[in-house]
Design a protein around this motif. Structure first.
Motif, PDB file in Angstrom:
ATOM      1  N   VAL A 133       0.861  -1.177   0.000  1.00  0.00           N
ATOM      2  CA  VAL A 133       0.000   0.000   0.000  1.00  0.00           C
ATOM      3  C   VAL A 133       0.903   1.234   0.000  1.00  0.00           C
ATOM      4  O   VAL A 133       1.808   1.344   0.828  1.00  0.00           O
ATOM      5  CB  VAL A 133      -0.929   0.018   1.232  1.00  0.00           C
ATOM      6  N   VAL A 134       0.664   2.124  -0.937  1.00  0.00           N
ATOM      7  CA  VAL A 134       1.451   3.350  -1.066  1.00  0.00           C
ATOM      8  C   VAL A 134       0.518   4.548  -0.894  1.00  0.00           C
ATOM      9  O   VAL A 134      -0.523   4.614  -1.559  1.00  0.00           O
ATOM     10  CB  VAL A 134       2.157   3.422  -2.434  1.00  0.00           C
ATOM     11  N   ALA A 144       4.748  -2.869   2.825  1.00  0.00           N
ATOM     12  CA  ALA A 144       4.682  -4.088   2.013  1.00  0.00           C
ATOM     13  C   ALA A 144       4.578  -5.307   2.909  1.00  0.00           C
ATOM     14  O   ALA A 144       5.234  -5.397   3.951  1.00  0.00           O
ATOM     15  CB  ALA A 144       5.913  -4.205   1.120  1.00  0.00           C
ATOM     16  N   ILE A 145       3.754  -6.259   2.501  1.00  0.00           N
ATOM     17  CA  ILE A 145       3.620  -7.527   3.211  1.00  0.00           C
ATOM     18  C   ILE A 145       3.805  -8.666   2.215  1.00  0.00           C
ATOM     19  O   ILE A 145       3.507  -8.531   1.030  1.00  0.00           O
ATOM     20  CB  ILE A 145       2.243  -7.657   3.910  1.00  0.00           C
ATOM     21  N   ARG A 167      -0.298   8.036   8.523  1.00  0.00           N
ATOM     22  CA  ARG A 167      -1.663   7.788   8.988  1.00  0.00           C
ATOM     23  C   ARG A 167      -2.550   7.259   7.866  1.00  0.00           C
ATOM     24  O   ARG A 167      -3.343   6.330   8.054  1.00  0.00           O
ATOM     25  CB  ARG A 167      -2.255   9.086   9.568  1.00  0.00           C
ATOM     26  N   LEU A 168      -2.399   7.841   6.677  1.00  0.00           N
ATOM     27  CA  LEU A 168      -3.183   7.358   5.546  1.00  0.00           C
ATOM     28  C   LEU A 168      -2.850   5.905   5.220  1.00  0.00           C
ATOM     29  O   LEU A 168      -3.720   5.104   4.866  1.00  0.00           O
ATOM     30  CB  LEU A 168      -2.939   8.238   4.323  1.00  0.00           C
ATOM     31  N   ASN A 169      -1.571   5.574   5.354  1.00  0.00           N
ATOM     32  CA  ASN A 169      -1.154   4.214   5.035  1.00  0.00           C
ATOM     33  C   ASN A 169      -1.782   3.212   5.992  1.00  0.00           C
ATOM     34  O   ASN A 169      -2.242   2.135   5.573  1.00  0.00           O
ATOM     35  CB  ASN A 169       0.377   4.108   5.074  1.00  0.00           C
ATOM     36  N   VAL A 170      -1.794   3.559   7.281  1.00  0.00           N
ATOM     37  CA  VAL A 170      -2.412   2.666   8.265  1.00  0.00           C
ATOM     38  C   VAL A 170      -3.884   2.440   7.933  1.00  0.00           C
ATOM     39  O   VAL A 170      -4.394   1.316   7.995  1.00  0.00           O
ATOM     40  CB  VAL A 170      -2.260   3.246   9.684  1.00  0.00           C
ATOM     41  N   ALA A 214      -5.118  -2.289  -1.935  1.00  0.00           N
ATOM     42  CA  ALA A 214      -3.690  -2.444  -2.225  1.00  0.00           C
ATOM     43  C   ALA A 214      -3.298  -1.616  -3.439  1.00  0.00           C
ATOM     44  O   ALA A 214      -4.057  -1.502  -4.408  1.00  0.00           O
ATOM     45  CB  ALA A 214      -3.355  -3.910  -2.460  1.00  0.00           C
ATOM     46  N   SER A 215      -2.094  -1.045  -3.384  1.00  0.00           N
ATOM     47  CA  SER A 215      -1.595  -0.236  -4.493  1.00  0.00           C
ATOM     48  C   SER A 215      -0.739  -1.037  -5.459  1.00  0.00           C
ATOM     49  O   SER A 215      -0.658  -0.724  -6.643  1.00  0.00           O
ATOM     50  CB  SER A 215      -0.758   0.934  -3.959  1.00  0.00           C
TER      51      SER A 215
END
Length: 242
Positions: A53-54, A120-121, A65-68, A143-144
């Protein structure tokens, strides 16, 4: 009498004149050295992929915060696909400055500073028929990026043993042919050595197969997994009497 042979191998023969052997040196026994490779192909039965996620914002804290807020729904959606907790692990997190989103060089002095957060996971999957569905689930959840889809086989260790047998047989066959070409016969085995590492990778074979997925799922077609080994062998060489 043969003095040297280069035929994908090294052959040392006796009979060189004494002037060529330094005083006190010992003349070595003739040998043949060859190498061979063995490859075993397997159908993959597991896969890993990277889901990232980007997010972008005008401050590092806001990008984080946006990423979370976006990565948590992705993880939750993946876990709803009956994946165990151990199948989903973090592989990287970063926050950096993207000085000019337009990619201009040099960067204009008045270009706004944009902060980029990337989380990334890595997802491990044992049921390959779920792979396309898993990709669609991650993308639908926010997901990005989907990247680094790798295929593997649980039979790789057994395949390595079979590849070793094939590699040594190949090297021995070359050594036997070289001995005959040099006018002699293959003697006793002196040494077998394997490269310290061996290869396990998706091959370029034409044998691809489709998953039995629903029509809406992303189609993915893995190639065979190739297990390769390199072996080096040394044999004594016995010349035939003239």
């Amino acid at each position: 009498m043969f003095r040297h042979l280069t035929f994908l191998c090294a052959v040392a023969l006796p009979g060189l004149i004494d002037a060529q052997v330094p005083a006190g040196a010992t003349r070595s026994s003739p040998e043949i050295v060859t190498s061979g490779s063995g490859v075993v192909k397997l159908k993959p039965d597991r896969a890993t992929l990277t889901v990232a996620v980007v997010t972008r914002a005008t401050s590092a804290a806001e990008a984080g915060r946006l990423n979370v807020s976006r990565i948590l729904p992705v993880i939750a959606a993946l876990k709803r696909q009956r994946l165990p907790d151990s199948a989903i692990v973090s592989t990287g997190y970063s926050v950096s400055i993207e000085r000019d989103p337009l990619g201009r060089t040099p960067v204009p002095a008045d270009a706004p500073q944009t902060y980029v957060a990337r989380n990334a996971i890595r997802v491990s999957l044992l049921d390959l028929e779920m792979l396309g569905q898993l990709v669609d689930t991650a993308l639908s959840a926010g997901a990005s990026e989907i990247a680094n889809i790798n295929f593997a086989s649980s039979q790789a260790a057994d395949a390595r043993q079979r590849a070793i047998v094939a590699a040594v047989r190949s090297a021995r066959a070359d050594a036997k042919a070289a001995a005959a070409a040099a006018g002699g016969v293959l003697g006793a085995l002196i040494e077998v050595s394997l490269l310290p590492e061996y290869g396990v990778a998706g091959g370029r074979a034409a044998d691809y197969y489709q998953f039995s997925l629903a029509a809406a799922a992303t189609p993915l077609m893995p190639s065979d997994v190739s297990v390769s080994v390199q072996a080096r062998v040394r044999f004594a060489f016995t010349p035939r009497p003239p």
